[in-house]
Design an enzyme around this catalytic site. Structure first.
Site, PDB file in Angstrom:
ATOM      1  N   TRP A 120       0.602  -1.020  -0.050  1.00  0.00           N
ATOM      2  CA  TRP A 120      -0.082   0.035   0.047  1.00  0.00           C
ATOM      3  C   TRP A 120       0.746   1.163   0.085  1.00  0.00           C
ATOM      4  CZ3 TRP A 120      -4.318  -0.570  -2.077  1.00  0.00           C
ATOM      5  CH2 TRP A 120      -5.155  -1.608  -2.087  1.00  0.00           C
ATOM      6  N   ASP A 194      -1.515   6.443   6.250  1.00  0.00           N
ATOM      7  CA  ASP A 194      -2.457   5.532   6.011  1.00  0.00           C
ATOM      8  C   ASP A 194      -2.912   4.674   7.058  1.00  0.00           C
ATOM      9  OD1 ASP A 194      -4.264   3.740   4.624  1.00  0.00           O
ATOM     10  OD2 ASP A 194      -2.973   3.334   2.941  1.00  0.00           O
ATOM     11  N   LYS A 218     -12.306  -1.611   6.383  1.00  0.00           N
ATOM     12  CA  LYS A 218     -11.596  -2.735   7.227  1.00  0.00           C
ATOM     13  C   LYS A 218     -12.097  -2.548   8.749  1.00  0.00           C
ATOM     14  CE  LYS A 218      -8.957  -2.836   3.641  1.00  0.00           C
ATOM     15  NZ  LYS A 218      -8.050  -1.949   2.889  1.00  0.00           N
TER      16      LYS A 218
HETATM   17  C1  LIG Z   1      -7.358  -1.485   1.682  1.00  0.00           C
HETATM   18  C2  LIG Z   1      -6.379  -0.487   1.725  1.00  0.00           C
HETATM   19  C3  LIG Z   1      -6.233   0.509   0.715  1.00  0.00           C
HETATM   20  C4  LIG Z   1      -7.036   0.673  -0.398  1.00  0.00           C
HETATM   21  O1  LIG Z   1      -8.498   0.931  -0.012  1.00  0.00           O
HETATM   22  P1  LIG Z   1      -9.602   1.388  -1.107  1.00  0.00           P
HETATM   23  O2  LIG Z   1     -10.751   2.034  -0.094  1.00  0.00           O
HETATM   24  O3  LIG Z   1      -9.692   0.200  -1.840  1.00  0.00           O
HETATM   25  O4  LIG Z   1      -9.053   2.318  -2.040  1.00  0.00           O
HETATM   26  C5  LIG Z   1      -5.136   1.323   1.129  1.00  0.00           C
HETATM   27  N1  LIG Z   1      -4.595   1.289   2.223  1.00  0.00           N
HETATM   28  C6  LIG Z   1      -4.400   0.471   3.061  1.00  0.00           C
HETATM   29  C7  LIG Z   1      -3.625   0.079   4.179  1.00  0.00           C
HETATM   30  C8  LIG Z   1      -5.451  -0.700   2.867  1.00  0.00           C
HETATM   31  O5  LIG Z   1      -5.605  -1.438   3.749  1.00  0.00           O
END
Ligand SMILES: *Cc1c(COP(=O)(O)O)cnc(C)c1O
Length: 382
Positions: A120, A194, A218
Site C-alpha cells: 500500500w 494511511d 476494514k
Molecule cells: C484497503 C487498503 C487501501 C485501499 O483502500 P480502497 O478503499 O480500496 O481504496 C489502502 N491502504 C491500505 C492500508 C489498505 O488496507
C-alpha cells in the site's frame, strides 16, 4: 411483494447464520450493528423511509452525520484544530489527493518524503511520483524494505529524509504484508499516515499527525467511504490542477457535502463508532485486539507447521499472514477451514499462503476457533 408479506418476512425467528469471517476487506462488521441497521432499514426512526432514501441535506440526516463525527472525535480524542472529512474514492484516491493538495502548487514546488514498507505504501509513492515526473514537486522514497520481501521496516537511521519536506507519508499497517508501525515516526515534516487497516484498533495520539486517512471497509464500516482527519494548517494549499472535489478546503467548508456523500456508509460508520463507545472505547478494544493477535501468533510460533516471517517488532495486530510448511496442503486447509465455518483465509496473491484479518469486529472466540482448527489440521498432517 405486498406490505403484509414483507412485514411477515421480517419477523422471522430463524437463528442467525453468522460464520467466522477473516476477510481483509470489505471485512466483518459487528453483528449488533447489522441488527440495528436491519431493524431500522425500512423505517428509520418512524419517518417511514430508510436512511438511504433521505436527502443528505435534511435535518435528520445532518444529525446522523454530525453524531457520527462527534462519536469518532470522542473515540480518537481528535483535537479541535483537526477537521474530520467523510469522503469517497477509498484510500486509493487519497494517494492522489495528498500530492494534489500538499506537494506543489502555483507558488510552491514542494518536496515530499515517502517510506515504503509494503504494497500500500508502494502504491502511494507511485501515485505521487506521477506528479513529480511532470515537474509538479519532488517525491523522495526515504527507504524501502522491498529487499526483505516487506517483512520489516527499514531502520530510521538509514532513512534519507528531505529537509523542508511538505510531508512524510507512511502506511501504519500494511494489510497485505502484515507489517505494522506502532510508534509514529519522529520526523520534522508533518506526518501523513494511511491507517486504513488499523484505525480504531488502539488509542493513538492524533496530535502527532498532520493527517490520518482510512478507507472504511476494514475497521469502520461498509465500503464507499474514506475518512480524512487533517490538521487545519494543512488545508487550503491545493494546486489549481486539483479537482474541486479532492480539495480538502472545499470539503471542509461544506462539511464533506460538496456533492452527495456516501450516506448509508456514513450512517453505518456512526453505528460502528457507537458500538465501540458502548464497549468502552479504544483502550478496551485494544486489549482484546492484543489478546487475539497474541493467541494467533502463539499458535503459529509454537508449531513447526505454520510460519510468519514478519520481524516480531512489526507484526501486525490486525492482519496475520502465515504459510503452511507444505504449500501443497493450502487448498485442503482452505476447504476444511470453510467447512468449519472459517471464511476468507486465502492469502493475498502477492504473498501467497494464508492471511487472517482480525479487525475489531472479529471476536476472540472467532480467533480461538481458528487456532483450534489450525492445531487440529497441523496434528493431522504432521
Ligand atoms: C484497503 C487498503 C487501501 C485501499 O483502500 P480502497 O478503499 O480500496 O481504496 C489502502 N491502504 C491500505 C492500508 C489498505 O488496507
Amino acid at each position: 411483494m405486498n406490505q403484509e408479506t414483507a412485514a411477515a418476512n421480517l419477523k422471522t425467528d430463524a437463528p442467525l447464520h453468522r460464520l467466522h469471517n477473516f476477510c481483509a476487506g470489505p471485512a466483518s462488521l459487528p453483528t449488533e450493528v447489522l441488527l440495528k441497521a436491519q431493524a431500522e432499514m425500512l423505517d428509520w426512526q418512524g419517518r417511514g423511509v430508510s436512511i438511504m432514501e433521505m436527502s443528505h441535506r435534511s435535518s435528520d440526516y445532518i444529525k446522523v452525520a454530525e453524531a457520527a463525527e462527534s462519536s469518532l472525535r470522542r473515540l480518537m480524542q481528535i483535537p479541535d484544530n483537526y477537521k474530520v472529512l467523510f469522503l469517497q474514492g477509498g484510500a486509493t484516491l487519497q494517494f492522489s489527493a495528498i500530492p494534489l493538495n500538499l506537494l506543489a502548487n502555483e507558488t510552491n514546488n514542494g518536496k515530499a518524503d515517502y517510506l515504503t514498507t509494503g504494497a500500500w505504501s508502494g502504491k502511494a509513492v507511485k501515485e505521487a511520483k506521477r506528479y513529480a515526473d511532470l515537474g509538479l514537486g519532488q517525491v523522495n522514497e526515504v527507504a524501502t524494505s522491498k529487499a526483505s520481501g516487506f517483512t520489516t521496516v527499514p531502520e530510521q537511521s538509514e532513512w534519507q529524509l528531505t529537509e523542508g519536506a511538505e510531508y512524510f507519508h507512511y502506511c501504519a499497517n500494511e494489510t497485505i504484508h502484515g507489517v505494522q508501525i506502532f510508534q509514529p515516526p519522529e520526523v520534522d515534516a508533518p506526518l501523513i499516515a494511511d491507517m486504513s487497516s488499523c484505525i480504531l484498533s488502539e488509542p493513538i495520539d492524533v496530535s502527532k499527525f498532520g493527517m490520518i486517512y482510512a478507507g472504511a471497509q476494514k475497521n469502520i464500516g461498509p465500503a464507499g467511504l474514506v475518512i480524512v482527519i487533517i490538521r487545519e494548517d494543512l488545508i487550503g494549499k491545493a494546486s489549481a490542477w486539483c479537482p474541486a472535489l479532492l480539495d480538502y478546503a472545499n470539503q471542509a467548508a461544506k462539511e464533506s457535502m460538496l456533492n452527495t456523500p456516501a450516506t448509508y456508509s456514513w450512517y453505518l460508520a456512526g453505528l460502528v463508532f457507537e458500538w465501540l463507545e458502548q464497549r468502552g472505547g479504544l483502550e478496551v478494544i485494544a486489549k482484546t485486539n492484543r489478546q487475539k493477535a497474541e493467541l494467533l501468533y502463539k499458535t503459529i510460533d509454537e508449531s513447526d507447521f505454520y510460519s510468519n516471517k514478519v520481524d516480531v517488532n512489526y507484526r501486525s495486530i490486525m492482519n496475520v499472514p502465515f504459510t503452511l510448511k507444505d504449500s501443497s496442503l493450502d487448498g485442503q486447509f482452505l476447504a476444511e477451514a470453510e467447512q468449519a465455518g472459517l471464511l476468507n483465509l486465502k492469502g493475498h496473491r502477492d504473498v501467497g499462503g494464508m492471511r487472517a484479518s482480525i479487525y475489531n469486529a472479529v471476536s476472540l472466540e472467532s480467533v480461538q476457533a481458528l487456532c483450534d482448527f489450525m492445531n487440529e489440521f497441523a496434528s493431522k498432517h504432521a
